[in-house]
Design an enzyme around this catalytic site. Structure first.
Site, short mmCIF file in Angstrom:
data_model
loop_
_atom_site.label_atom_id
_atom_site.label_comp_id
_atom_site.label_asym_id
_atom_site.label_seq_id
_atom_site.Cartn_x
_atom_site.Cartn_y
_atom_site.Cartn_z
N LYS A 110 -6.65 3.78 8.48
CA LYS A 110 -5.66 4.69 7.92
C LYS A 110 -6.16 6.14 7.92
CE LYS A 110 -3.54 1.20 4.91
NZ LYS A 110 -3.30 0.77 3.52
N SER A 119 0.80 -1.22 0.00
CA SER A 119 0.00 0.00 0.00
C SER A 119 0.84 1.27 0.00
CB SER A 119 -0.93 0.00 1.22
OG SER A 119 -0.18 0.01 2.42
#
Length: 774
Positions: free
Chosen positions: A720, A677
């Site tokens: 996140k 990611s």
């Protein structure tokens, strides 16, 4: 003055005219024996004051010893056995020179006789006769049939009364100090009196030992007699067609009858109960069989609590115990609705997954309270032995049922809620795999006839509602994961934490500290400052610890009256809690080329991950540092190749790539990092380094990058984004395919943030580096 070798004795005393064997093994002692053999075959045998001394000196010995004559020496490995006969008593004198043994001068002591007691020997003769009778009684206690004959052989043939007393003392069970006391007696009457005291004590001890032995023998005979009579009684009752139980078995039989066991279980239990009734209460297996039947009687076989499936009541309980978590509450209410419409439906096996401190365990307690069910919690963290769940077979000593049956035994109903906490932390070793046992326990198609190794009877677990918790799904075996319905319990936003602190944490800690609301309160600014500077977590455990610390300090202030009692504000926090634990690096607030902020997911929630890139002249390779995993290293190389292929479109000279390598570093090098990611973040940092254009300091991003510049979706979006929000970022770049994940975010967080949904690297760069001419 003449001298003789000295032989120290550890645990005995040699009396005059008495023949005894001496085991000699010490080098010093062997040397004394050899010296005596070469001289007059005599040496002085004297007891040590401290038997533990290996090489005693003359002052370590008693002052009185016995000169002995050596009859025979039998050599043995490492020593010898010396047969000696005591001759006369002596008092040790000055030491004399000896090569390797003790030697000393000595002074003879008078021989004890009856003549020294005067013409009237009445008292001495009386003591002699009493001592002889005591010795005979002791001998008779040891051997009732041959006691008199043994006494005559050992003592009775000796005519000298003094020697006879020495002989009795040597045969009695005396300590070395008592024997030395007998040896040192100066007169015949003192000798008789000392021996009399010793024999009287010995007689009492011997009689007591005999009584204990007879009592033990009588008890054993009584038990054997009872066992025989019990067997005869059972045989008579069986012959008459009667069934008689003792009180304990009758009680167990009644408990089993009240348990209303299923038919297939009842037949097995009857067989075990019949076996128990035939055992003696002293048999080794009696207690094992009894404990087993008591477990069967105490387990719930039909008892149930009536479920409260009122949805309004459940909603009220869940809202009262937990703030937010709307998706989780919605799923719980759906399950209750199904159970209300179809009572025979199988309860779902729910697995709450999320970071620590978000309320997974307390959710299970709230569900139990909402449904009015019993609640049992089993911690599986670190569990290695499969038998902890399935139980041990009864053939093992100390065998016990597994934790599942123990929980049901405590709950006393067949339909409790059992929470299996930390299911992702199960171990596995040579003792078995507990996760394999859980697959049967959690499978509705199999647990209807669950067999515990200890119980070894089918038990229905289908009515039990199992709830599991985990921090991550990575460590849970796939077959086990397939049996559970996963419900993510994500972290909280700052607004949610503020509400939780106001509604739950502050009142609870204030109550535990014994404070009133007027004595302890925290301003909104102080609470926001605590969230930003003293805690950085997905849950609220650390927040509650900080609030508890403030309550303790305020309690002390109240008692000492050291400060005005007013709500705690932000200005007081540094004094009360110490320096800030988390602060945003001032250098990160200034834009630097080659730096980009990425977002990462961890087991404890989301986190912000800065990526730094710098050019390396005269190199072409990619240098990676920061404890990066294999996947992250491959993402970095793919990102560089992608940026290189788009160099012209990005107005970056190809010579930059040909003449310069690049070094990518991810700070916090001690922490391992991995995953795809960070691909877009690495590419953005590289473009910034090659172009010299800095990225915006309020932008954070996440997404996987392909070689052709496509941005692919990633997981953990909610965690996140919340981490970026806590860290102060207000512009978030996400993959286009993750747009649906934005619906999971709290409305207040979405309103404060700006999102860019990117399909390609160019979309990312336009938002992160608007000054770059693409």
């Amino acid at each position: 003055m003449s001298t003789l070798p000295v032989l120290p004795l550890k645990d005995t005393v040699v009396f005059p005219k008495i023949v005894v064997p001496l085991a000699v093994g010490r080098a010093q002692s062997m040397a004394a024996v050899e010296a005596a053999m070469q001289e007059s075959r005599e040496f002085i045998a004297v007891a040590q004051k401290d038997p533990s001394q290996a090489t005693p000196a003359l002052h370590d010995l008693h002052p009185v010893g016995t000169v002995v004559k050596i009859n025979r020496v039998e050599k043995r490995d490492g020593g010898a056995q010396v047969i000696v006969q005591g001759d006369r008593r002596v008092r040790l004198g000055d030491p004399a020179a000896g090569d390797d043994h003790l030697r000393c001068a000595f002074a003879p002591m008078i021989d004890l006789t009856l003549a020294e007691s005067g013409p009237d020997h009445t008292e001495v003769e009386a003591l002699i006769r009493v001592n002889q009778e005591l010795a005979q009684r002791i001998a008779s206690l040891y051997d009732s049939d041959n006691g008199g004959q043994i006494y005559q052989q050992l003592v009775g043939h000796i005519s000298d009364p003094v020697i006879q007393m020495y002989r009795i003392a040597s045969l009695a069970n005396l300590s070395v100090d008592q024997e030395q006391e007998v040896l040192e007696c100066d007169t015949a009457i003192a000798l008789m009196q000392t021996v009399n005291g010793v024999l009287t004590h010995e007689l009492r001890v011997t009689e007591l030992r005999r009584e204990i032995a007879e009592q033990a023998r009588d008890d054993i005979e009584k038990q054997q007699r009872e066992h025989v009579l019990r067997q005869q009684k059972q045989a008579i009752e069986q012959a008459l067609g009667e069934d008689g139980d003792d009180e304990e078995i009758a009680e167990i039989r009644q408990q089993l009858k009240e348990a209303n066991l299923p038919d297939n279980v009842q037949s097995e239990v009857d067989r075990e109960l019949k076996r128990l009734s035939r055992m003696s209460a002293n048999a080794a297996d009696y207690q094992v069989a009894r404990a087993y039947l008591e477990l069967v009687a105490e387990l719930p076989w039909h008892q149930q609590t009536k479920d409260n499936l009122d949805l309004a009541h459940a909603q009220e309980v869940l809202d009262e115990d937990h703030f937010g978590l709307e998706d989780v509450k919605e799923r719980i209410l759906e399950s209750l609705a199904v159970m209300q419409l179809n009572p025979d439906s199988k309860a779902p096996i729910i697995c709450f997954v999320g970071p620590p401190g978000v309320g997974k365990t307390s959710l299970g307690q709230s569900i139990a309270r909402a449904m009015d069910r019993k609640f049992e919690r089993l911690s599986l963290g670190g569990l290695h032995d499969e038998a902890e769940l399935r139980g041990h077979r009864r053939t093992y000593i100390g065998a016990m049922p597994g934790r599942i049956l123990q929980a049901l035994r405590r709950a006393e109903v067949t339909n409790p809620i059992i929470m299996l906490d930390e299911v992702d932390k199960l171990g596995r070793d040579f003792r078995g795999d507990p996760s394999a046992a859980l697959m049967e326990i959690l499978d509705p198609a199999q647990n209807k006839e669950f067999r515990d190794n200890y119980l070894n009877l089918p038990y229905d677990l289908s009515k039990v509602m199992f709830i599991t918790t985990a921090n991550t799904l990575d460590d849970i075996p796939r077959p086990l994961l397939d049996r559970m319905e996963i419900m993510e319990v994500s972290g909280y936003s700052d607004l949610e934490k503020t509400a939780i602190a106001r509604n739950y944490l502050i009142p609870r800690q204030r109550s535990e500290a014994g404070l009133t609301e007027a004595q302890m309160d925290i301003t909104d600014d102080a609470l926001a400052y605590i969230l930003r500077r003293y805690t950085r977590e997905a849950g609220v455990r650390e927040l509650e610890r900080v609030i508890a610390s403030l309550c303790r300090k305020r309690a002390r202030q109240v008692l000492e009256k050291s400060a005005e009692i007013s709500p705690i504000d932000a200005a007081e926090l540094t004094e009360l809690l110490g320096p800030e634990k988390f602060r945003r690096d001032a250098n990160r607030e200034t834009a630097h080329p080659g730096v980009a902020a990425g977002l990462a997911w961890t087991q404890v929630g989301g986190d912000v991950l800065y990526i730094e890139a710098t050019l390396l002249p005269k190199e072409e390779k990619v240098t990676l540092t920061g404890h990066l995993g294999q996947v992250m290293q491959e993402s970095a190389r793919a990102a560089r190749s992608c940026v290189w292929s788009l160099a012209e479109a990005l107005n970056i000279s190809v010579e930059q790539f040909e003449n310069n390598g690049i070094h990518i570093h991810v700070p916090a090098g001690a922490v391992p990092k991995d995953g795809p990611s960070a691909g877009v973040t690495m590419a953005t940092a590289m473009v910034s380094a090659y172009s010299g254009v800095a990225t915006r300091t309020d932008v954070a991003m996440t997404g996987e990058l392909t070689l052709t510049g496509l941005v692919l979706p990633v997981g953990g979006i909610k965690e996140k984004v919340l981490a970026a929000h806590r860290a102060g970022f207000r512009h978030i770049i996400l993959p286009q395919d993750n747009s649906a994940d934005l619906d999971k975010l709290p409305q207040a967080v979405r309103e404060e943030l700006t999102f860019t949904l990117a399909e390609t690297l160019r979309d990312v760069l336009q938002s992160a580096m608007p000054e770059l001419n693409t």
